[in-house]
Design a protein around this motif. Structure first.
Motif, PDB file in Angstrom:
ATOM      1  N   ALA A 143       0.810  -1.220   0.000  1.00  0.00           N
ATOM      2  CA  ALA A 143       0.000   0.000   0.000  1.00  0.00           C
ATOM      3  C   ALA A 143       0.838   1.261   0.000  1.00  0.00           C
ATOM      4  O   ALA A 143       0.299   2.356  -0.207  1.00  0.00           O
ATOM      5  CB  ALA A 143      -0.926   0.005   1.224  1.00  0.00           C
ATOM      6  N   HIS A 144       2.151   1.142   0.199  1.00  0.00           N
ATOM      7  CA  HIS A 144       2.979   2.342   0.267  1.00  0.00           C
ATOM      8  C   HIS A 144       2.999   3.035  -1.103  1.00  0.00           C
ATOM      9  O   HIS A 144       3.123   2.383  -2.145  1.00  0.00           O
ATOM     10  CB  HIS A 144       4.405   1.986   0.691  1.00  0.00           C
ATOM     11  CG  HIS A 144       5.224   3.184   1.054  1.00  0.00           C
ATOM     12  ND1 HIS A 144       5.872   3.953   0.121  1.00  0.00           N
ATOM     13  CD2 HIS A 144       5.483   3.745   2.264  1.00  0.00           C
ATOM     14  CE1 HIS A 144       6.506   4.931   0.734  1.00  0.00           C
ATOM     15  NE2 HIS A 144       6.283   4.835   2.042  1.00  0.00           N
ATOM     16  N   PRO A 145       2.867   4.350  -1.122  1.00  0.00           N
ATOM     17  CA  PRO A 145       2.816   5.063  -2.405  1.00  0.00           C
ATOM     18  C   PRO A 145       4.009   4.781  -3.310  1.00  0.00           C
ATOM     19  O   PRO A 145       3.867   4.743  -4.545  1.00  0.00           O
ATOM     20  CB  PRO A 145       2.754   6.538  -1.992  1.00  0.00           C
ATOM     21  CG  PRO A 145       2.154   6.516  -0.626  1.00  0.00           C
ATOM     22  CD  PRO A 145       2.645   5.261   0.016  1.00  0.00           C
ATOM     23  N   GLN A 146       5.188   4.600  -2.735  1.00  0.00           N
ATOM     24  CA  GLN A 146       6.358   4.336  -3.572  1.00  0.00           C
ATOM     25  C   GLN A 146       6.240   2.990  -4.272  1.00  0.00           C
ATOM     26  O   GLN A 146       6.584   2.861  -5.451  1.00  0.00           O
ATOM     27  CB  GLN A 146       7.633   4.380  -2.729  1.00  0.00           C
ATOM     28  CG  GLN A 146       8.911   4.273  -3.550  1.00  0.00           C
ATOM     29  CD  GLN A 146       9.037   5.383  -4.591  1.00  0.00           C
ATOM     30  OE1 GLN A 146       8.726   6.534  -4.312  1.00  0.00           O
ATOM     31  NE2 GLN A 146       9.489   5.041  -5.789  1.00  0.00           N
ATOM     32  N   MET A 147       5.739   1.978  -3.564  1.00  0.00           N
ATOM     33  CA  MET A 147       5.542   0.682  -4.198  1.00  0.00           C
ATOM     34  C   MET A 147       4.456   0.758  -5.262  1.00  0.00           C
ATOM     35  O   MET A 147       4.585   0.169  -6.339  1.00  0.00           O
ATOM     36  CB  MET A 147       5.170  -0.366  -3.143  1.00  0.00           C
ATOM     37  CG  MET A 147       6.360  -0.948  -2.403  1.00  0.00           C
ATOM     38  SD  MET A 147       7.560  -1.767  -3.485  1.00  0.00           S
ATOM     39  CE  MET A 147       6.566  -3.110  -4.140  1.00  0.00           C
ATOM     40  N   GLN A 148       3.392   1.477  -4.974  1.00  0.00           N
ATOM     41  CA  GLN A 148       2.312   1.578  -5.950  1.00  0.00           C
ATOM     42  C   GLN A 148       2.762   2.286  -7.224  1.00  0.00           C
ATOM     43  O   GLN A 148       2.259   1.999  -8.308  1.00  0.00           O
ATOM     44  CB  GLN A 148       1.115   2.294  -5.319  1.00  0.00           C
ATOM     45  CG  GLN A 148       0.444   1.489  -4.215  1.00  0.00           C
ATOM     46  CD  GLN A 148      -0.853   2.104  -3.742  1.00  0.00           C
ATOM     47  OE1 GLN A 148      -1.118   3.276  -3.970  1.00  0.00           O
ATOM     48  NE2 GLN A 148      -1.673   1.312  -3.075  1.00  0.00           N
ATOM     49  N   ALA A 149       3.707   3.187  -7.097  1.00  0.00           N
ATOM     50  CA  ALA A 149       4.200   3.922  -8.267  1.00  0.00           C
ATOM     51  C   ALA A 149       5.326   3.193  -8.991  1.00  0.00           C
ATOM     52  O   ALA A 149       5.698   3.574 -10.101  1.00  0.00           O
ATOM     53  CB  ALA A 149       4.696   5.305  -7.836  1.00  0.00           C
ATOM     54  N   SER A 150       5.854   2.122  -8.383  1.00  0.00           N
ATOM     55  CA  SER A 150       7.067   1.504  -8.916  1.00  0.00           C
ATOM     56  C   SER A 150       6.833   0.656 -10.160  1.00  0.00           C
ATOM     57  O   SER A 150       7.760   0.411 -10.939  1.00  0.00           O
ATOM     58  CB  SER A 150       7.705   0.619  -7.835  1.00  0.00           C
ATOM     59  OG  SER A 150       6.893  -0.522  -7.578  1.00  0.00           O
ATOM     60  N   GLY A 151       5.623   0.153 -10.353  1.00  0.00           N
ATOM     61  CA  GLY A 151       5.387  -0.762 -11.461  1.00  0.00           C
ATOM     62  C   GLY A 151       5.914  -2.156 -11.227  1.00  0.00           C
ATOM     63  O   GLY A 151       5.922  -2.993 -12.137  1.00  0.00           O
ATOM     64  N   LEU A 152       6.349  -2.454  -9.999  1.00  0.00           N
ATOM     65  CA  LEU A 152       6.926  -3.758  -9.700  1.00  0.00           C
ATOM     66  C   LEU A 152       5.878  -4.836  -9.482  1.00  0.00           C
ATOM     67  O   LEU A 152       6.158  -6.016  -9.652  1.00  0.00           O
ATOM     68  CB  LEU A 152       7.806  -3.665  -8.447  1.00  0.00           C
ATOM     69  CG  LEU A 152       9.118  -2.896  -8.575  1.00  0.00           C
ATOM     70  CD1 LEU A 152       9.721  -2.653  -7.197  1.00  0.00           C
ATOM     71  CD2 LEU A 152      10.095  -3.672  -9.444  1.00  0.00           C
TER      72      LEU A 152
END
Length: 410
Positions: A332-341
């Protein structure tokens, strides 16, 4: 920049046309195969009729398939076989004749017993590449022993420096297994490149002990050249400071202050510029040796701020820091959501789609294809055997004799 995604289609991936036979178990072998499958290789997971034990660790689906299984077996087909049966051996022989890479993370004697050693495979297909991963390597007094990730951690020196003086701790994540898989995948790429050049196959060998000691080699070099037997410091670092985990008003953060430039920025941020010229903190090693006082100063600074406030201030000052996230918070962290991983993949019988992290690399000119879900036991057995030339009545007879397993899902 997010990793690119496209739906599966006619675009060629780097490993399109490469067939991989995955006899791997648990993590090292299966993750190596998954990485190859992520970039276009056809990966056939060969497991026993009813499924291997590594399929059922931490079950998350109605058929008992587990969390790690879903992660490690995306983009694969499943062929369920009794490897000890005459039919199973004949099927493997035919498969090897069509394959480019065989992956098997098992000791050398087990490879020989299963006829998966390089000599046996090369007798069928001379240019075959065999990728193996063992616990301790092929030589030495422990070569025939079995082992898992934690053994590599312990024998590498990492566990002795983790935790406290009274109680060493191992890492809960299996980084030695995953690191071995990465090394083996790298080795497979080199072997493919060499085969392109010479036409010859070969064996790629990795080990948990080799991976673990490669990762901790700096510790051994430090002891060999400086003569210092390092002791555990909790979350602090021997070679920098303040590198530690700190409580905020609503959680925890970690900082890693390395280099004089970053230390100077940190000192200004916390209102202690006088520390920059303090001889106790002249360089990273000195800051590691005297890190307790630096951690106290940082702990006081963090205690009056929320996690987000601390991360925002540290980020603006270009100081390495991050929040300590619970597993429930990671996706749920914004950085993970933006990562495309992350891809959300639905496996039959799960409560919802599983968030599976794909390969953490991207190629600028070759977009990564969408992920195929992991297979159910024997889901592709009939199709694979048909492709190998077995008639439907022969497949049915092998199923009746227990030599082959088919997917039981309706």
């Amino acid at each position: 920049m997010p990793l690119p995604h496209v739906t599966r289609g006619p675009a060629m991936q780097p490993l399109t046309g490469i067939r991989v036979l995955d006899f791997g178990r648990y993590i090292a072998g299966p993750y190596c195969a998954a990485l190859l499958g992520d970039f276009g290789a056809e990966v056939i997971r060969i497991e026993r009729v009813g499924g291997n034990e590594d399929r059922f660790t931490v079950p998350v689906a109605e058929d008992g398939s587990g969390a790690a299984f879903l992660q490690l077996n995306r983009n694969k087909k499943s062929l369920a076989l009794s490897l000890g049966s005459p039919e199973g051996r004949e099927i493997v022989r035919r498969l090897v004749a069509t394959a480019d890479i065989v992956i098997a993370n098992m000791p050398a004697d087990a490879l020989m017993a299963a006829h998966l050693d390089l000599a046996s495979l090369a007798a069928i297909k001379p240019d075959i590449i065999l990728v193996t991963a063992s616990a301790f390597g092929d030589a030495g007094p422990m070569a025939r022993n079995v082992g898992f990730d934690a053994i590599g951690q312990a024998m590498s020196g990492a566990v002795a420096l983790t935790g406290t003086a009274d109680q060493p701790y191992r890492a809960q994540v299996n980084y030695v297994d995953f690191g071995t898989a990465l090394h083996c995948a790298f080795g497979a790429m080199m072997a493919l490149r060499e085969r392109d050049r010479t036409g010859r196959g070969q064996q790629v060998s990795g080990s948990l002990l080799g991976t673990a000691t490669a990762m901790t080699n700096g510790l051994s070099i430090d002891h060999a050249l400086n003569g210092i037997e390092r002791k555990p410091l909790g979350n602090r670092s021997h070679g920098s400071g303040p590198t530690d985990i700190f409580r905020t008003s609503d959680g925890w953060i970690v900082t890693q202050i390395v280099s004089n430039a970053i230390f100077a920025r940190w000192a200004h941020l916390v209102g202690a510029p006088e520390l920059i010229d303090d001889p106790r903190y002249a360089d990273d090693r000195a800051r590691g040796d005297n890190g307790a006082a630096l951690s106290e100063r940082m702990a006081a600074w963090c205690a009056t701020r929320t996690t987000q406030e601390a991360i925002d201030l540290l980020g603006a000052a270009r100081i390495p820091a991050g929040p300590v996230l619970a597993p429930s918070e990671v996706m749920a962290h914004p950085q993970m959501q933006a990562s495309g991983l992350v891809e959300h993949v639905r496996y039959p019988g799960t409560a919802s789609a599983a968030p599976i992290v794909g390969p953490p690399i991207s190629l600028s000119d070759t977009p990564r294809e969408a992920m195929n879900r992991p297979p159910q036991v024997g889901e592709h057995s009939a199709a694979i055997l048909t492709d190998l030339g077995f008639a439907p009545d022969a497949i049915s007879a092998m199923v009746q004799r227990g030599a082959v397993g088919l997917c039981q899902a309706t």
